[in-house]
Scaffold this active site. Structure first.
Site, mmCIF file in Angstrom:
data_model
loop_
_atom_site.group_PDB
_atom_site.id
_atom_site.type_symbol
_atom_site.label_atom_id
_atom_site.label_comp_id
_atom_site.label_asym_id
_atom_site.label_seq_id
_atom_site.Cartn_x
_atom_site.Cartn_y
_atom_site.Cartn_z
ATOM 1 C CB SER A 25 -0.947 -0.007 1.203
ATOM 2 O OG SER A 25 -0.229 -0.020 2.417
ATOM 3 C CB SER A 42 6.191 4.061 -8.351
ATOM 4 O OG SER A 42 7.028 2.927 -8.266
ATOM 5 N N GLY A 50 7.097 2.019 -11.860
ATOM 6 C CA GLY A 50 8.352 1.274 -11.909
ATOM 7 C C GLY A 50 8.388 0.112 -10.943
ATOM 8 C CB VAL A 51 7.520 -0.248 -7.352
ATOM 9 C CG1 VAL A 51 7.312 -1.402 -6.370
ATOM 10 C CG2 VAL A 51 8.591 0.695 -6.828
ATOM 11 C CD GLU A 57 -4.186 3.876 -8.642
ATOM 12 O OE1 GLU A 57 -3.409 4.645 -9.261
ATOM 13 O OE2 GLU A 57 -4.525 4.054 -7.466
ATOM 14 C CB CYS A 84 -3.247 7.930 -8.148
ATOM 15 S SG CYS A 84 -2.609 7.002 -6.734
ATOM 16 C CD GLU A 94 2.742 9.573 -10.637
ATOM 17 O OE1 GLU A 94 1.547 9.449 -10.325
ATOM 18 O OE2 GLU A 94 3.561 8.627 -10.580
#
Length: 545
Positions: A188, A267, A269-270, A294, A328, A426
């Site tokens: 989270s 993110s 990328g993660v 998400e 987001c 972002e």
């Protein structure tokens, strides 16, 4: 306990939002809880199998708007604690996965009532102190949206279970919605306490068990969320809370053959790294893990030449700067027509100068601080880049100060470069970039909006011309999973606007709907034949007479 009956959960309604206006009882009560929690410094443990696990490796939870103020000392876990959490989840799964659905639902309905009542101030205060949310932003997140998830998900579960196949004469066909076999890893983010609550409890509601890795900047809100669930009756081991670095905790969980799914918000990328890890290890798992994520957004506001300037300005100011732009869905790029821009620019600059930023304990502040030093550096670098770019200028704001807290002024940037980085990347902070297009080139601008950024989470279209609205909605059909017409691109409500996007913004499994919950079950088809055949021979096998 075996129950007999076809049960209907209480009809869900969205939790009413309290105003916290001067003179109200809720304002006075929340201020008292804020002051009490400011004076506390608890030691928070990992929670594994219902037991507090202290590792001795501590990390401080601080207030972003006063980063010298320590809210809690938090024990950090690693691979050993993850292994213990997986074992606890495995043990709890045996009973929880077989618990009648109405008993599971009852836990979360009770949790919603506790949160709506005696726990409200505590969760709101934790979000204000740990996440630097204003009273309003904490209220709509930590209390209202969390209550909504728990209440509406009960009804969504019932709708899923009611989806059954047809049966032919002499046969009864049934679908059983089995919990996933194994554990779900919930990862989270910091920015919404309600997301942490839903990432963990959506799979649990459907009978799964969870290992929870919260963001290291949201450890206090995670702690209180789990304590609330425990009071509501959640059995030990159903949700196991492991604090710690993402690489250490995540790697250990993803290495387990028992991984059944990942429920993620964070993110891009993660999440892509998680997907790569799962893909490269796919032959190691008992089953194919469900990956639900998400991720990022570069959310747009597009104004048609017919748009109402006041409405566009209000949407940008709220959409870009509420909770410091750390949503987001936050408005972070604006496409304004040349006929409206002079008035819109003046309005934005004037209104931005009135936005107060500071300690969220002062209820007159509209904004608090960004979450940490890393975010502060990202915003400061973006503002410096805007100042130095030959085709870009800072229209309003641009000030930064991390002396006491990580404060960034609400910043409005205007660029003449449609490919400028601040229109693509972002930033996750209170910086919004505006591009002014020739009013006669609306169609070409829609193509620009669709192709500039890799994300597709939220977006807004402002137009008084209905044909322009239709055209824009079609041109941007895949540019946003949540599209708003004449409204800001933030503020999705459970049961009203199921949330999620595609492209680099995630798997679009729509939190706040049945479409998310169905990812956490594995249906089994059961066919029961009441009088089975006693002979293998079919009539066609008989010889011609």
């Amino acid at each position: 306990m075996s129950a007999h009956g076809i049960f209907q959960p209480p009809v869900a309604v969205n939790e009413p939002i309290r105003s916290y206006a001067p003179g109200t009882a809720e304002r006075a009560s929340l201020k008292l809880r804020l002051e009490a929690m400011r004076g506390e410094r608890p030691e928070l443990a990992c929670v594994i199998g219902g037991r507090d696990v202290r590792t001795g490796t501590l990390r401080q939870a601080v207030m972003p708007h006063d980063h010298g103020h320590v809210l809690a000392d938090v024990h950090q876990g690693g691979p050993a604690q993850v292994e213990a959490a997986i074992a606890a989840a495995r043990e709890a799964w045996r009973d929880w996965s077989r618990t009648p659905w109405e008993a599971r639902v009852a836990v979360f309905l009770r949790a919603a009532e506790l949160l709506s009542g005696p726990w409200r101030d505590t969760l709101n205060a934790a979000a204000m102190l740990n996440l630097s949310k204003t009273a309003h932003q904490a209220e709509i997140d930590a209390t209202c949206e969390t209550c909504d998830f728990w209440r509406f998900n009960a009804g969504f579960l019932r709708r899923i279970y009611e989806e059954q196949p047809i049966s032919s004469p002499g046969v009864w066909n049934r679908l059983e919605y089995r919990p996933l076999e194994g554990f779900v890893l919930a990862v989270s983010p910091f920015n919404f306490a309600s997301i942490g609550a839903n990432l963990t409890t959506a799979p649990v509601l459907m009978g799964c068990t969870v290992v929870w890795k919260p963001a290291s900047t949201a450890m206090l809100t995670a702690w209180y969320t789990l304590k609330l669930l425990e009071q509501a009756g959640l059995p030990p081991g159903v949700i196991n809370l492991v604090y710690g670095p993402g690489a250490a905790v995540g790697a250990a969980a993803l290495a387990s053959p028992e991984l059944a799914g990942v429920h993620f918000t964070g993110s891009t990328g993660v999440f892509q790294g998680i997907w790569r890890t799962v893909g490269s290890s796919i032959d190691r798992y008992r089953g194919y893990p469900r990956l639900v994520g998400e991720t990022g957004g570069k959310d747009f506001v597009v104004a048609h030449p017919s748009a109402d300037v006041d409405a566009v300005a209000a949407a940008i100011l709220r959409g870009a700067f509420e909770y410091q732009g750390q949503k987001c869905s936050a408005a972070s790029r604006v496409y304004a027509p040349s006929n409206l821009w002079p008035e819109l620019r003046e309005r934005l600059a004037s209104e931005a100068s009135t936005i107060r930023t500071g300690d969220v304990g002062d209820f007159t502040n509209f904004m608090g601080a960004v979450i940490d030093g890393s975010s502060f550096a990202t915003q400061a670098a973006a503002i410096a880049e805007a100042r130095s770019h030959p085709d870009t200028e800072v229209v309003a704001g641009g000030g930064t100060d991390d002396t006491v807290g990580f404060f960034v002024e609400p910043t409005i940037v205007e660029t003449r470069d449609p490919g400028f980085r601040l229109l693509r990347d972002e930033l996750f902070g209170p910086v919004v970039t505006c591009y002014v297009y020739p009013e006669s080139r609306f169609d070409e601008t829609l193509e620009l909006v669709d192709g500039t950024a890799p994300y597709a989470l939220t977006g807004s279209i402002f137009a008084e011309d209905r044909y322009a609205t239709i055209k824009a909605a079609e041109a941007l059909r895949y540019a946003a999973g949540n599209l708003y017409l004449n409204d800001k691109p933030t503020g999705a409500v459970v049961g009203q606007q199921p949330f999620g996007g595609a492209r680099a913004s995630g798997t679009n499994d729509k939190a706040g709907s049945m479409w998310n919950l169905i990812r956490w079950v594995s249906p089994r088809t059961i066919k029961e034949t009441f009088v089975p055949p006693a002979d293998y021979r079919y009539p066609f096998l008989q010889p011609d007479r």
